[in-house]
Enzyme design. Structure first.
Site, PDB file in Angstrom:
ATOM      1  N   ASP A  94      -4.658   4.937   6.269  1.00 32.89           N
ATOM      2  CA  ASP A  94      -5.219   6.070   7.007  1.00 32.89           C
ATOM      3  C   ASP A  94      -6.231   5.519   8.018  1.00 32.89           C
ATOM      4  O   ASP A  94      -5.846   5.024   9.075  1.00 32.89           O
ATOM      5  CB  ASP A  94      -5.827   7.015   5.952  1.00 32.89           C
ATOM      6  CG  ASP A  94      -6.388   8.307   6.508  1.00 32.89           C
ATOM      7  OD1 ASP A  94      -6.233   8.583   7.698  1.00 32.89           O
ATOM      8  OD2 ASP A  94      -7.001   9.072   5.743  1.00 32.89           O
ATOM      9  N   ASP A 132      -1.657  10.890  -4.532  1.00 30.14           N
ATOM     10  CA  ASP A 132      -2.304  11.930  -5.330  1.00 30.14           C
ATOM     11  C   ASP A 132      -3.193  12.851  -4.520  1.00 30.14           C
ATOM     12  O   ASP A 132      -3.651  12.513  -3.427  1.00 30.14           O
ATOM     13  CB  ASP A 132      -3.192  11.280  -6.393  1.00 30.14           C
ATOM     14  CG  ASP A 132      -4.437  10.644  -5.770  1.00 30.14           C
ATOM     15  OD1 ASP A 132      -4.276   9.771  -4.896  1.00 30.14           O
ATOM     16  OD2 ASP A 132      -5.564  11.053  -6.132  1.00 30.14           O
ATOM     17  N   GLU A 188       0.844  -1.209   0.000  1.00 27.67           N
ATOM     18  CA  GLU A 188       0.000   0.000   0.000  1.00 27.67           C
ATOM     19  C   GLU A 188       0.873   1.251   0.000  1.00 27.67           C
ATOM     20  O   GLU A 188       1.991   1.237   0.516  1.00 27.67           O
ATOM     21  CB  GLU A 188      -0.864   0.014   1.266  1.00 27.67           C
ATOM     22  CG  GLU A 188      -2.270  -0.528   1.088  1.00 27.67           C
ATOM     23  CD  GLU A 188      -3.211   0.449   0.390  1.00 27.67           C
ATOM     24  OE1 GLU A 188      -2.749   1.310  -0.398  1.00 27.67           O
ATOM     25  OE2 GLU A 188      -4.418   0.344   0.623  1.00 27.67           O
ATOM     26  N   ASP A 189       0.341   2.337  -0.536  1.00 28.04           N
ATOM     27  CA  ASP A 189       1.036   3.611  -0.430  1.00 28.04           C
ATOM     28  C   ASP A 189       0.849   4.211   0.961  1.00 28.04           C
ATOM     29  O   ASP A 189       1.788   4.679   1.588  1.00 28.04           O
ATOM     30  CB  ASP A 189       0.563   4.596  -1.519  1.00 28.04           C
ATOM     31  CG  ASP A 189      -0.954   4.799  -1.547  1.00 28.04           C
ATOM     32  OD1 ASP A 189      -1.687   4.080  -0.826  1.00 28.04           O
ATOM     33  OD2 ASP A 189      -1.410   5.668  -2.302  1.00 28.04           O
ATOM     34  N   LYS A 196      -0.816   6.196   9.208  1.00 27.76           N
ATOM     35  CA  LYS A 196      -1.305   7.283  10.077  1.00 27.76           C
ATOM     36  C   LYS A 196      -1.907   6.654  11.329  1.00 27.76           C
ATOM     37  O   LYS A 196      -3.123   6.403  11.378  1.00 27.76           O
ATOM     38  CB  LYS A 196      -2.369   8.109   9.342  1.00 27.76           C
ATOM     39  CG  LYS A 196      -1.882   8.873   8.111  1.00 27.76           C
ATOM     40  CD  LYS A 196      -3.024   9.724   7.525  1.00 27.76           C
ATOM     41  CE  LYS A 196      -2.599  10.468   6.278  1.00 27.76           C
ATOM     42  NZ  LYS A 196      -3.732  11.202   5.642  1.00 27.76           N
TER      43      LYS A 196
HETATM   44  P1  IMP Z   1      -8.102   4.422   4.309  1.00 25.97           P
HETATM   45  O1  IMP Z   1      -9.063   3.451   3.684  1.00 25.97           O
HETATM   46  O2  IMP Z   1      -8.813   5.492   5.098  1.00 25.97           O
HETATM   47  O3  IMP Z   1      -7.018   3.734   5.134  1.00 25.97           O
HETATM   48  O4  IMP Z   1      -7.390   5.205   3.135  1.00 25.97           O
HETATM   49  C1  IMP Z   1      -6.446   4.595   2.315  1.00 25.97           C
HETATM   50  C2  IMP Z   1      -6.363   5.251   0.950  1.00 25.97           C
HETATM   51  O5  IMP Z   1      -6.707   6.632   0.991  1.00 25.97           O
HETATM   52  C3  IMP Z   1      -4.947   5.205   0.422  1.00 25.97           C
HETATM   53  O6  IMP Z   1      -4.693   4.049  -0.340  1.00 25.97           O
HETATM   54  C4  IMP Z   1      -4.842   6.484  -0.392  1.00 25.97           C
HETATM   55  O7  IMP Z   1      -5.290   6.263  -1.725  1.00 25.97           O
HETATM   56  C5  IMP Z   1      -5.806   7.431   0.290  1.00 25.97           C
HETATM   57  N1  IMP Z   1      -5.113   8.358   1.234  1.00 25.97           N
HETATM   58  C6  IMP Z   1      -5.135   8.347   2.591  1.00 25.97           C
HETATM   59  N2  IMP Z   1      -4.412   9.342   3.123  1.00 25.97           N
HETATM   60  C7  IMP Z   1      -3.884  10.019   2.073  1.00 25.97           C
HETATM   61  C8  IMP Z   1      -3.004  11.173   1.971  1.00 25.97           C
HETATM   62  O8  IMP Z   1      -2.540  11.776   2.950  1.00 25.97           O
HETATM   63  N3  IMP Z   1      -2.689  11.537   0.707  1.00 25.97           N
HETATM   64  C9  IMP Z   1      -3.145  10.914  -0.415  1.00 25.97           C
HETATM   65  N4  IMP Z   1      -3.950   9.839  -0.368  1.00 25.97           N
HETATM   66  C10 IMP Z   1      -4.331   9.400   0.865  1.00 25.97           C
HETATM   67 MG    MG Z   2      -5.663   8.070  -3.731  1.00 27.57          MG
END
Ligand code: IMP
Ligand code: MG
Length: 178
Positions: free
Chosen positions: A107, A163, A103-104, A135
């Protein structure tokens, strides 16, 4: 300090390309200690964001992995929509493999939870998770994150694959919103 504008927002450099490269080498070292040459490892990159990290990570590994990508999305603009669409491209080629999800950024954990449960429906040997950014303050999921190259606070970053509304992925450094 050099700042850039993407759509309506101004970003400034937060992490240099050199520091990212060091973090990638560090996490690759941890991964190298977990797998051996005859494990059938698949790096499963989550598109679009992981393509830069995965390509640098793969070239720091001292075993030869298969490489595959799937697509999932939960973000629009600067905050999570909380909705995750279906996994696209997950197929039977994962059978019997040791899957390392790449994963990049993780969050809230909503995307990785969805990916994790989709993986459990496949006949895989094992699954671990590697992310470039984590995070911890925002994370609300139960899935264990095995490898996190860097931890950040609740800020929004772009660059090195990440992005802002599909722009900024080509940037060499990581930028943060001002
Ligand atoms: P989650 O499902 O809330 O953990 O979010 C994960 C996805 O949200 C990642 O794979 C990213 O595509 C996007 N994302 C979360 N935080 C950031 C950020 O700070 N910058 C850019 N993309 C983010
Ligand atoms: Mg994204």
């Amino acid at each position: 300090m050099e700042s850039i504008k993407i759509y309506d927002r101004v970003f400034e450099v937060m992490i240099s390309a050199e520091r990212i490269a060091e973090a990638v080498k560090r996490v690759a070292k941890q991964i190298n200690e977990c797998y051996s040459a005859d494990d059938r490892v698949v790096l499963l990159g989550i598109l679009n964001g992981s393509f830069v990290f995965l390509s640098d990570l793969a070239r720091e590994l001292n075993f030869s992995p298969e490489i595959s990508f799937v697509k999932v999305s939960s973000y629009e603009g600067c905050s999570s929509t909380g909705e995750v669409s279906d996994l696209i491209g997950l197929n039977d080629s994962l059978k019997g493999r040791n899957v390392l999800v790449v994963e990049d950024i993780i969050d809230t954990g909503s995307s990785i939870t969805h990916i994790w449960s989709a993986l459990q429906r496949h006949d895989i040997a094992s699954a671990k998770i590697c992310t470039l950014f984590f995070k911890p303050e925002a994370y609300r999921a139960d899935v264990d994150i095995d490898f996190a190259a860097m931890e950040i606070g609740n800020e929004f970053i772009v660059g090195y694959g990440l992005d802002y509304n599909e722009l900024g992925r080509e940037l060499k450094d990581i930028y943060v919103t001002k």
